[in-house]
Design a protein around this motif. Structure first.
Motif, PDB file in Angstrom:
ATOM      1  N   MET A   1     -45.399  19.423   0.793  1.00  0.00           N
ATOM      2  CA  MET A   1     -45.002  19.359   2.198  1.00  0.00           C
ATOM      3  C   MET A   1     -44.077  18.160   2.416  1.00  0.00           C
ATOM      4  SD  MET A   1     -47.373  19.070   5.641  1.00  0.00           S
ATOM      5  CE  MET A   1     -47.894  20.773   5.514  1.00  0.00           C
ATOM      6  N   PRO A  42     -42.473  17.397   9.657  1.00  0.00           N
ATOM      7  CA  PRO A  42     -43.602  18.202  10.116  1.00  0.00           C
ATOM      8  C   PRO A  42     -44.240  17.682  11.393  1.00  0.00           C
ATOM      9  CG  PRO A  42     -43.740  17.824   7.753  1.00  0.00           C
ATOM     10  CD  PRO A  42     -42.634  16.951   8.262  1.00  0.00           C
ATOM     11  N   ARG A  46     -44.405  19.902  14.844  1.00  0.00           N
ATOM     12  CA  ARG A  46     -45.684  20.349  15.407  1.00  0.00           C
ATOM     13  C   ARG A  46     -45.803  20.022  16.890  1.00  0.00           C
ATOM     14  NH1 ARG A  46     -48.087  18.694  10.342  1.00  0.00           N
ATOM     15  NH2 ARG A  46     -48.517  16.620  11.219  1.00  0.00           N
ATOM     16  N   ASN A  78     -43.838  27.180   7.340  1.00  0.00           N
ATOM     17  CA  ASN A  78     -44.092  27.462   5.932  1.00  0.00           C
ATOM     18  C   ASN A  78     -44.812  28.801   5.799  1.00  0.00           C
ATOM     19  OD1 ASN A  78     -46.770  26.996   6.634  1.00  0.00           O
ATOM     20  ND2 ASN A  78     -46.899  25.012   5.588  1.00  0.00           N
ATOM     21  N   GLU A  82     -47.301  27.113   9.422  1.00  0.00           N
ATOM     22  CA  GLU A  82     -47.349  25.750   9.943  1.00  0.00           C
ATOM     23  C   GLU A  82     -45.933  25.184  10.068  1.00  0.00           C
ATOM     24  OE1 GLU A  82     -51.518  24.533   7.691  1.00  0.00           O
ATOM     25  OE2 GLU A  82     -49.564  24.209   6.712  1.00  0.00           O
ATOM     26  N   ILE A  84     -42.985  22.830   9.613  1.00  0.00           N
ATOM     27  CA  ILE A  84     -42.686  21.785   8.633  1.00  0.00           C
ATOM     28  C   ILE A  84     -41.321  21.145   8.872  1.00  0.00           C
ATOM     29  CG2 ILE A  84     -44.152  22.762   6.837  1.00  0.00           C
ATOM     30  CD1 ILE A  84     -41.582  23.930   5.584  1.00  0.00           C
TER      31      ILE A  84
END
Length: 302
Positions: A1, A42, A46, A78, A82, A84
């Motif tokens: 990540m 990330p 988010r 991803n 999620e 990223i």
């Protein structure tokens, strides 16, 4: 990540915003002198919501010294769904955007955000988005969220208050000519989104200003918009606001005031907002903190 090397809170001025070091992942052309940059972050991906923005500058050097504000285009997920990374779009018009057009994968940048309030989560049956020039770019994420295709930031909690019915979304997009019309392939998977194009010179779509398309949508006897979200040149947004006021349709504008800090410390991005308690009937509000999204009926539009 992908992980940023550093992260710093912005001294409590913006409770959900932080400063990050990140890297450019890729860059692609959207239209003539218009590009989309993908940034690996990330944490910011988010948190950020449609209509919010961030400030960005090169990691090294002092020219330009200050960052520049850019709105979210979309987040990148991803294989597990999620966030990223995120993308933003820009048009080459000045020193920093000229430098940005040469950024390659691996270029280190400083970013701080997410900043501002973002567009409200749409709760009606038909949302009309109006974009002029580069102002179309916030509406990919806006449409994904309105159509319940993607959740951004805190929208997972916001979704709980919505009905199960999915609205329709329309985009009226105006540009000077076909030469400057952006690649809209990112919008194609949104099957419940309809797009109408206007060009000033008539080289594609409806000849003339995009406001003519907006006027038609507002005058429709069926599927009339419940709300209008607008971003673009100030004269266009003012014209859209007046059309919505005449049609008694709620309208939100995304202001593009020049900014120096992005979190309310410098007061360089103020705009006039109606204030019944002020002797003048209006007062200044900071676009970066109280905005950049304002209800059109809040603003003093001259």
């Amino acid at each position: 990540m992908i992980q940023p090397a550093t992260q710093h809170d912005l001294c409590g001025l913006m409770p959900h915003a932080s400063q990050y070091r990140a890297v450019v992942l890729e860059q692609r052309e959207l239209a003539d002198h218009t590009y989309a940059i993908r940034i690996g972050s990330p944490e910011l991906a988010r948190l950020i919501q449609p209509g919010q923005f961030f400030m960005i500058r090169p990691e090294r050097g002092t020219d330009p010294l200050l960052g520049r504000p850019f709105a979210l285009y979309d987040t990148i997920l991803n294989d597990q769904g999620e966030p990223i990374a995120f993308e933003f779009a820009y048009h080459v018009i000045g020193k920093l955007t000229g430098l940005m057009s040469h950024w390659e994968p691996g270029t280190a940048v400083e970013i701080w955000g997410p900043l501002g309030n973002g567009f409200p989560l749409f709760r009606g049956q038909h949302l009309l988005c109006v974009g002029g020039g580069i102002g179309y770019t916030p509406f990919l994420a806006v449409a994904r969220e309105a159509l319940r295709l993607r959740q951004y930031g805190q929208s997972a909690k916001r979704y709980d208050a919505l009905s199960s019915s999915v609205p329709s979304v329309s985009l009226c997009y105006g540009v000077q000519s076909k030469k400057f019309r952006a690649d809209l392939s990112d919008f194609e998977p949104l099957t419940d989104l309809s797009i109408s194009i206007a060009t000033d010179d008539g080289s594609e779509g409806r000849p003339g200003f995009v406001t003519a398309l907006v006027e038609e949508k507002l005058a429709a006897t069926t599927n009339r918009p419940d709300a209008v979200y607008c971003c673009g040149p100030e004269p266009m947004m003012h014209a859209v606001a007046r059309l919505c006021r005449a049609a008694n349709v709620d309208c939100w504008l995304s202001l593009e005031s020049p900014m120096a800090c992005g979190f309310g410390a410098c007061f360089s991005c103020v705009t006039k907002v109606r204030d019944a308690e002020s002797p003048e009937g209006w007062d200044y509000r900071r676009t970066c903190v109280e905005g950049p999204i304002f209800r059109a009926d809040q603003l003093v539009i001259e």
